[in-house]
Design an enzyme around this catalytic site. Sequence first.
Site, mmCIF file in Angstrom:
data_model
loop_
_atom_site.group_PDB
_atom_site.id
_atom_site.type_symbol
_atom_site.label_atom_id
_atom_site.label_comp_id
_atom_site.label_asym_id
_atom_site.label_seq_id
_atom_site.Cartn_x
_atom_site.Cartn_y
_atom_site.Cartn_z
ATOM 1 N N LYS A 1 0.754 -1.121 0.000
ATOM 2 C CA LYS A 1 -0.057 0.104 0.172
ATOM 3 C C LYS A 1 1.024 1.112 0.024
ATOM 4 O O LYS A 1 0.768 2.160 -0.785
ATOM 5 C CB LYS A 1 -1.205 -0.112 1.221
ATOM 6 N N THR A 2 1.949 1.271 0.946
ATOM 7 C CA THR A 2 2.718 2.409 1.067
ATOM 8 C C THR A 2 3.413 2.548 -0.235
ATOM 9 O O THR A 2 3.619 3.703 -0.753
ATOM 10 C CB THR A 2 3.649 2.239 2.128
ATOM 11 N N ASP B 1 -1.152 6.050 7.179
ATOM 12 C CA ASP B 1 -1.321 4.799 7.510
ATOM 13 C C ASP B 1 -2.162 4.451 8.656
ATOM 14 O O ASP B 1 -2.391 5.230 9.164
ATOM 15 C CB ASP B 1 0.391 4.369 7.692
ATOM 16 N N THR C 1 -5.929 -1.748 7.330
ATOM 17 C CA THR C 1 -6.057 -3.084 7.364
ATOM 18 C C THR C 1 -7.466 -3.647 7.577
ATOM 19 O O THR C 1 -7.795 -4.554 7.118
ATOM 20 C CB THR C 1 -5.063 -3.556 8.339
ATOM 21 N N ARG D 1 6.154 -8.436 1.420
ATOM 22 C CA ARG D 1 6.977 -8.197 2.673
ATOM 23 C C ARG D 1 7.992 -9.371 3.188
ATOM 24 O O ARG D 1 8.784 -9.350 3.102
ATOM 25 C CB ARG D 1 6.432 -7.230 3.812
#
Length: 339
Positions: free
Chosen positions: A68-69, A113, A162, A221
């Site tokens: 997302k970032t 975030d 989330t 990740r």
Amino acid sequence: MEKIHSIDLMGLHEAEQEKSVDFQPTTFDQYLGQEPLKEKLAIYTQAAKMRNEQLDHLLLFGPPGLGKTTLAQIMAQVMGVAIKLCSGPMMERTGDLVSILSSLEPRDILFIDEIHRMPTNVEEVLYSAMEHFRVDVIIGQGVGARSVSLPIHPFTLVGATTKSGALSAPLRSRFGIIERIDFYTDIELAKIVKQSAAYLNIAITDTSALLIGACSRGTPRIAKKILRRVRDFAQVTNNNNANEQLVCEALAFLGIDHTGLTTLDNMLLRKIIEHFNGGPVGLETLASLIGEDAQTIETVYEPFLLRKGFLEKTSRGRQIPRTQIAALTKKFLGQDLIE
Ligand SMILES: Nc1ncnc2c1ncn2[C@@H]1O[C@H](COP(=O)(O)OP(=O)(O)O)[C@@H](O)[C@H]1O
Ligand SMILES: [Mg+2]
């Protein structure tokens, strides 16, 4: 209760490290997978850029570590604007947000975030900022204090969360674009692994890359984290070849099994089998049994278990699907189920 050692899925301690040592996509082409989403965002950003306007406010939701970032950073890059990164819980007072908002240049992106964890009074500042590009500030003190509404530059808010359900309705309704980002396929992850391996100068076979992909819980990740551990093992054994044996060693080291389940996932499933005969059991009970908070289980661990069919949600709680009970009983209790 003792906290179980398990790989940090939230990536709280990873983010810095991965950004400094690992490959980071800076264009849509380098961002692998998520084709439909990427296509849409590429069009929106191009169109906004051609009109010389800010992009619509965008809400991205999905589990941690899916990019997302990174997407927000790519969008800023494509638009040729600056991006400010901050997080919901970080903003404690309205003043924190007001000063960030007033520092934005025209069309800049503000990335927040965990936007669902912003305090309510801070969140309210966002309403007029998003809708009218204005913020209310209090001038003066005591009885002479008054509120004035000041203009800010038009900007784009990219919110990440989330859990989309945790967002308040007024905030949610102010986003022009709401997109979900989903888990990656094993093959997409294998491509991401190869991309990072090339950058880190690691020779990796297709089989090893796919093995990493298959054990990464659909999450870039995690794939990249496994690869970095593989690289460590390759280095100490003086072997620049990331073969399957090294991959298995790295997986064991990180407490990830061949289905991609972490120590905590396994613990959770095990408790349901051991104490509740496969369930159903309430989320809160489960959370206290494994010493993790309910919200984290729900947003970080559960989505993958549900997707893989290891877990089901029912009105009476969480349960192991009937088709999985025999296999999991054998896995955890080492015994066949006697029906
Ligand atoms: N589609 C992708 N292609 C390549 N790398 C990716 C992709 N998505 C995420 N990554 C990498 O995975 C890591 C986590 O991404 P991040 O954007 O921080 O996830 P999130 O913000 O959703 O938690 C970063 O190192 C990022 O570069
Ligand atoms: Mg992030």
